[in-house]
Design a protein around this motif. Structure first.
Motif, PDB file in Angstrom:
ATOM      1  N   VAL A   1      28.294  46.735  38.032  1.00 19.45           N
ATOM      2  CA  VAL A   1      29.004  45.460  37.362  1.00 19.45           C
ATOM      3  C   VAL A   1      29.027  44.331  36.561  1.00 19.45           C
ATOM      4  CG1 VAL A   1      28.676  42.934  39.421  1.00 19.45           C
ATOM      5  CG2 VAL A   1      27.996  45.627  40.090  1.00 19.45           C
ATOM      6  N   LYS A   2      27.700  44.254  36.708  1.00 18.36           N
ATOM      7  CA  LYS A   2      28.462  42.758  34.793  1.00 18.36           C
ATOM      8  C   LYS A   2      28.455  43.629  33.831  1.00 18.36           C
ATOM      9  CE  LYS A   2      23.306  43.240  34.213  1.00 18.36           C
ATOM     10  NZ  LYS A   2      21.607  42.797  33.746  1.00 18.36           N
ATOM     11  N   SER A   3      28.556  44.971  33.527  1.00 19.90           N
ATOM     12  CA  SER A   3      29.660  45.562  32.256  1.00 19.90           C
ATOM     13  C   SER A   3      30.713  45.071  32.632  1.00 19.90           C
ATOM     14  CB  SER A   3      29.070  46.848  32.149  1.00 19.90           C
ATOM     15  OG  SER A   3      30.268  47.778  31.857  1.00 19.90           O
ATOM     16  N   ILE A   4      31.380  46.012  33.880  1.00 22.09           N
ATOM     17  CA  ILE A   4      32.791  45.733  34.321  1.00 22.09           C
ATOM     18  C   ILE A   4      33.259  44.147  34.108  1.00 22.09           C
ATOM     19  CG2 ILE A   4      34.833  45.491  36.105  1.00 22.09           C
ATOM     20  CD1 ILE A   4      33.323  48.599  36.448  1.00 22.09           C
ATOM     21  N   ILE A   5      32.158  43.670  34.658  1.00 21.46           N
ATOM     22  CA  ILE A   5      33.155  41.817  34.219  1.00 21.46           C
ATOM     23  C   ILE A   5      33.160  40.807  33.445  1.00 21.46           C
ATOM     24  CG2 ILE A   5      32.891  39.735  35.904  1.00 21.46           C
ATOM     25  CD1 ILE A   5      32.076  40.914  38.417  1.00 21.46           C
ATOM     26  N   LEU A   6      31.466  41.537  32.352  1.00 20.95           N
ATOM     27  CA  LEU A   6      31.493  40.205  31.404  1.00 20.95           C
ATOM     28  C   LEU A   6      32.467  41.275  30.733  1.00 20.95           C
ATOM     29  CD1 LEU A   6      26.972  40.559  31.155  1.00 20.95           C
ATOM     30  CD2 LEU A   6      29.953  39.034  31.558  1.00 20.95           C
ATOM     31  N   LYS A   7      32.961  42.645  30.276  1.00 23.39           N
ATOM     32  CA  LYS A   7      33.983  43.204  30.028  1.00 23.39           C
ATOM     33  C   LYS A   7      35.408  42.962  29.434  1.00 23.39           C
ATOM     34  CE  LYS A   7      36.154  47.458  27.701  1.00 23.39           C
ATOM     35  NZ  LYS A   7      35.548  48.468  27.194  1.00 23.39           N
ATOM     36  N   GLY A   8      35.274  42.556  31.416  1.00 24.79           N
ATOM     37  CA  GLY A   8      36.638  42.438  31.755  1.00 24.79           C
ATOM     38  C   GLY A   8      37.045  40.804  31.596  1.00 24.79           C
ATOM     39  N   ILE A   9      36.292  39.597  31.103  1.00 30.14           N
ATOM     40  CA  ILE A   9      36.514  38.870  30.950  1.00 30.14           C
ATOM     41  C   ILE A   9      36.140  38.699  29.358  1.00 30.14           C
ATOM     42  CG2 ILE A   9      36.165  37.396  33.716  1.00 30.14           C
ATOM     43  CD1 ILE A   9      33.169  36.080  31.589  1.00 30.14           C
ATOM     44  N   GLY A  10      36.174  39.246  28.114  1.00 33.51           N
ATOM     45  CA  GLY A  10      36.486  39.348  27.114  1.00 33.51           C
ATOM     46  C   GLY A  10      35.194  38.656  26.634  1.00 33.51           C
ATOM     47  N   ALA A  11      33.885  38.475  27.398  1.00 30.44           N
ATOM     48  CA  ALA A  11      32.683  37.431  26.790  1.00 30.44           C
ATOM     49  C   ALA A  11      32.443  38.012  25.780  1.00 30.44           C
ATOM     50  CB  ALA A  11      31.056  37.466  28.192  1.00 30.44           C
ATOM     51  N   ARG A  12      31.844  37.018  24.110  1.00 28.36           N
ATOM     52  CA  ARG A  12      31.336  37.638  23.749  1.00 28.36           C
ATOM     53  C   ARG A  12      29.893  36.993  23.562  1.00 28.36           C
ATOM     54  NH1 ARG A  12      36.813  36.960  23.660  1.00 28.36           N
ATOM     55  NH2 ARG A  12      36.869  34.736  23.367  1.00 28.36           N
ATOM     56  N   PRO A  13      28.865  37.654  23.280  1.00 21.97           N
ATOM     57  CA  PRO A  13      27.960  36.780  22.743  1.00 21.97           C
ATOM     58  C   PRO A  13      27.496  35.742  22.048  1.00 21.97           C
ATOM     59  CG  PRO A  13      27.597  39.503  22.890  1.00 21.97           C
ATOM     60  CD  PRO A  13      28.677  38.967  22.997  1.00 21.97           C
TER      61      PRO A  13
ATOM     62  N   GLN B   1      49.798  30.932  44.546  1.00 23.82           N
ATOM     63  CA  GLN B   1      48.551  31.263  44.106  1.00 23.82           C
ATOM     64  C   GLN B   1      47.662  32.276  44.250  1.00 23.82           C
ATOM     65  OE1 GLN B   1      46.877  27.649  46.981  1.00 23.82           O
ATOM     66  NE2 GLN B   1      46.297  27.325  45.129  1.00 23.82           N
ATOM     67  N   TRP B   2      48.924  33.269  45.452  1.00 24.77           N
ATOM     68  CA  TRP B   2      48.723  35.223  46.141  1.00 24.77           C
ATOM     69  C   TRP B   2      48.737  35.505  44.453  1.00 24.77           C
ATOM     70  CZ3 TRP B   2      44.992  37.442  48.861  1.00 24.77           C
ATOM     71  CH2 TRP B   2      45.422  36.629  49.936  1.00 24.77           C
ATOM     72  N   VAL B   3      49.889  34.995  43.474  1.00 25.36           N
ATOM     73  CA  VAL B   3      50.601  35.603  42.180  1.00 25.36           C
ATOM     74  C   VAL B   3      49.586  35.666  41.305  1.00 25.36           C
ATOM     75  CG1 VAL B   3      51.962  35.571  40.555  1.00 25.36           C
ATOM     76  CG2 VAL B   3      52.344  36.212  42.718  1.00 25.36           C
ATOM     77  N   ALA B   4      48.068  34.926  41.024  1.00 27.54           N
ATOM     78  CA  ALA B   4      47.973  34.038  40.054  1.00 27.54           C
ATOM     79  C   ALA B   4      46.467  35.283  40.871  1.00 27.54           C
ATOM     80  CB  ALA B   4      47.437  33.015  40.102  1.00 27.54           C
ATOM     81  N   ALA B   5      45.915  35.473  41.828  1.00 33.17           N
ATOM     82  CA  ALA B   5      44.338  35.808  42.368  1.00 33.17           C
ATOM     83  C   ALA B   5      44.673  37.037  42.497  1.00 33.17           C
ATOM     84  CB  ALA B   5      44.286  35.664  43.842  1.00 33.17           C
ATOM     85  N   LYS B   6      46.372  38.012  42.910  1.00 41.15           N
ATOM     86  CA  LYS B   6      46.533  38.990  41.960  1.00 41.15           C
ATOM     87  C   LYS B   6      45.862  39.881  41.031  1.00 41.15           C
ATOM     88  CE  LYS B   6      49.629  40.752  45.509  1.00 41.15           C
ATOM     89  NZ  LYS B   6      50.992  41.383  45.674  1.00 41.15           N
ATOM     90  N   GLU B   7      46.347  38.635  40.269  1.00 43.83           N
ATOM     91  CA  GLU B   7      46.814  39.007  38.422  1.00 43.83           C
ATOM     92  C   GLU B   7      45.483  38.429  37.600  1.00 43.83           C
ATOM     93  OE1 GLU B   7      49.176  40.240  36.255  1.00 43.83           O
ATOM     94  OE2 GLU B   7      50.250  40.788  38.104  1.00 43.83           O
ATOM     95  N   SER B   8      44.746  38.144  37.999  1.00 48.44           N
ATOM     96  CA  SER B   8      42.903  37.736  38.325  1.00 48.44           C
ATOM     97  C   SER B   8      42.114  38.841  38.150  1.00 48.44           C
ATOM     98  CB  SER B   8      42.517  36.566  38.675  1.00 48.44           C
ATOM     99  OG  SER B   8      43.374  34.938  38.210  1.00 48.44           O
ATOM    100  N   VAL B   9      42.396  39.377  39.193  1.00 46.51           N
ATOM    101  CA  VAL B   9      42.526  40.559  39.920  1.00 46.51           C
ATOM    102  C   VAL B   9      42.211  42.057  39.248  1.00 46.51           C
ATOM    103  CG1 VAL B   9      40.922  42.420  41.446  1.00 46.51           C
ATOM    104  CG2 VAL B   9      41.438  39.521  42.057  1.00 46.51           C
ATOM    105  N   LYS B  10      43.313  41.985  38.860  1.00 48.14           N
ATOM    106  CA  LYS B  10      43.835  43.034  37.779  1.00 48.14           C
ATOM    107  C   LYS B  10      43.527  43.518  36.735  1.00 48.14           C
ATOM    108  CE  LYS B  10      48.235  43.443  39.716  1.00 48.14           C
ATOM    109  NZ  LYS B  10      49.926  43.401  39.598  1.00 48.14           N
ATOM    110  N   SER B  11      43.513  42.324  36.755  1.00 51.55           N
ATOM    111  CA  SER B  11      43.649  42.273  34.729  1.00 51.55           C
ATOM    112  C   SER B  11      41.832  42.030  34.359  1.00 51.55           C
ATOM    113  CB  SER B  11      43.606  40.396  33.828  1.00 51.55           C
ATOM    114  OG  SER B  11      43.536  39.782  33.410  1.00 51.55           O
ATOM    115  N   ILE B  12      40.984  41.303  35.293  1.00 49.36           N
ATOM    116  CA  ILE B  12      40.270  41.540  34.798  1.00 49.36           C
ATOM    117  C   ILE B  12      39.292  43.069  34.963  1.00 49.36           C
ATOM    118  CG2 ILE B  12      37.661  40.696  35.521  1.00 49.36           C
ATOM    119  CD1 ILE B  12      38.083  37.714  36.683  1.00 49.36           C
ATOM    120  N   ILE B  13      39.493  44.206  36.081  1.00 47.28           N
ATOM    121  CA  ILE B  13      39.022  44.791  36.947  1.00 47.28           C
ATOM    122  C   ILE B  13      39.583  45.849  35.518  1.00 47.28           C
ATOM    123  CG2 ILE B  13      39.595  46.799  37.840  1.00 47.28           C
ATOM    124  CD1 ILE B  13      38.618  45.115  40.344  1.00 47.28           C
ATOM    125  N   LEU B  14      40.534  46.187  35.159  1.00 43.88           N
ATOM    126  CA  LEU B  14      41.377  46.950  34.153  1.00 43.88           C
ATOM    127  C   LEU B  14      41.203  46.711  32.840  1.00 43.88           C
ATOM    128  CD1 LEU B  14      45.005  46.728  35.258  1.00 43.88           C
ATOM    129  CD2 LEU B  14      43.324  48.932  36.284  1.00 43.88           C
TER     130      LEU B  14
END
Lengths: 215, 215
Positions: free
Chosen positions: B199-211, A191-204
DNA sequence: GCTTTTCCTGACCGTATGGTCAAGAAAAGA
DNA sequence: TCTTTTCTTGACCATACGGTCAGGAAAAGC
């Protein structure tokens, strides 16, 4: 064998007891807050009489100050990797990994820091105004450089840093809530691995980070 | 004119004093933590004698409990918009806006909650295990549905929620640090707008949100 | 008007806390 | 060995805190 029975030298005794007290204090301050922590509780956890604590640390506040300082220095170290990295994928990725690891291994420290800042930083305000301010400016410059080099989108570097701090420290500061929502069980390795990956993937992805061509 | 001089009824008096005390208590608990807060401080801030507090709230803990409960209910309301939204752009965007607004207008409440959770939730553990757990499951279902409908990337909904909480509440809980790094000045209206957008821009783009197509 | 209920508050109490101290034990220095 | 310095700790103290209470003021009920 005989060597291990040599009586401790003065320096050893002092170093060992101070470490014992600081570790106990960090836990108690994290769990009870500055106001809720008592010298007696810290003494019990350290296995020393209360009067002995006051021999090494004259007041509760001076003990608390040293705890907070140690945490702050620890965090600064975690960001060394930031500068040397060729781009955001490596730099921010490693930074997120490092801070997540601190949250996992050292949650008490994170909580003490959060508590201190929430209470308007009565003890470490000077650190915020000097060291942290300079550190932040420097890191924002690095991010701006990456943006100028086309390695990521033109996001506001300040709010990106806040998001990194908030997200990674959340796993320490709100660890109890996370554990409860995890069915009462601490997060597993996976779960820690998944957490790290989630955070990194969304932010990057969120900042449009592009891998360095020469990575 | 005469109407305004009518003596207050019992119900009015009770309602008014309880509100006065709860508001004062929230501020003091936020600034000093449960352990650091004193009934005398709360009484002074409410402009009432200490004994009067104990008339309305028998113990410090019962007063604290009511403060925390009010905050929790306030937060739950902020997420109503979540469900009705056609997709992540509208739903998460509005949720981020709402939580950022609470962080701005109601920072003390956020701090009290953070403090409570950091200290292992001695008072509201039951809320975590029941209400918050159910709320979280429900919202994760919504996110999974959006993913299934192709409206966003297949991210882990749990860690997405944690990121939303962490990032938005950070602006309240660490408001003092942010203010210090902002040159000692509170964030301006424009800066709050920029924060929300970042915040909105990074997160929404980070999760690939499509309008939503029918938005 | 009279009684009942609610509200108000200064004075008080037991306890727990941060901090002190004096007297001794143990290591270092000579 | 003798002296000096550092370390240890039980007993103690002043203070501040959460909470109580009795007695009065003021609405509500009749």
């Amino acid at each position: 064998m005989t060597a291990s029975y040599r009586p401790l030298s003065r320096k050893d005794i002092r170093r060992e007891n101070e470490k014992l007290i600081l570790e106990a204090a960090e836990k108690v301050f994290a769990e009870a807050g500055f106001g809720g922590a008592t010298m007696q509780l810290i003494a019990d956890m350290a296995g020393l009489p209360k009067a002995n604590l006051h021999y090494y640390f004259p007041t509760k506040e001076s003990l608390y100050r040293q705890v907070v300082q140690a945490i702050f220095l620890d965090w600064l170290k975690a960001a060394d990797i930031f500068d040397a990295a060729p781009g955001p994928v490596e730099g921010l990725g490693a930074y997120i990994d490092a801070k997540m690891e601190i949250s996992r291994r050292h949650p008490a420290g994170s909580k003490v820091w959060a508590s201190e800042v929430m209470h308007r930083a009565p003890v470490i305000q000077d650190y915020l105004e000097t060291t942290l301010m300079e550190w932040t400016e420097g890191r924002m410059d690095v991010i701006r450089r990456w943006i100028a080099e086309g390695k990521m989108d033109p996001v506001d570097p300040r709010h990106l840093l806040y998001m990194l701090w908030a997200t990674t420290q959340h796993y320490a500061d709100f660890g109890h809530q996370i554990e409860t929502l995890n069915g009462g069980r601490p997060m597993s390795d996976a779960q820690w691995v998944a957490a790290k990956e989630s955070v990194k993937s969304i932010i990057l992805k969120g900042i449009g980070a592009r891998p360095s061509p020469d990575g």
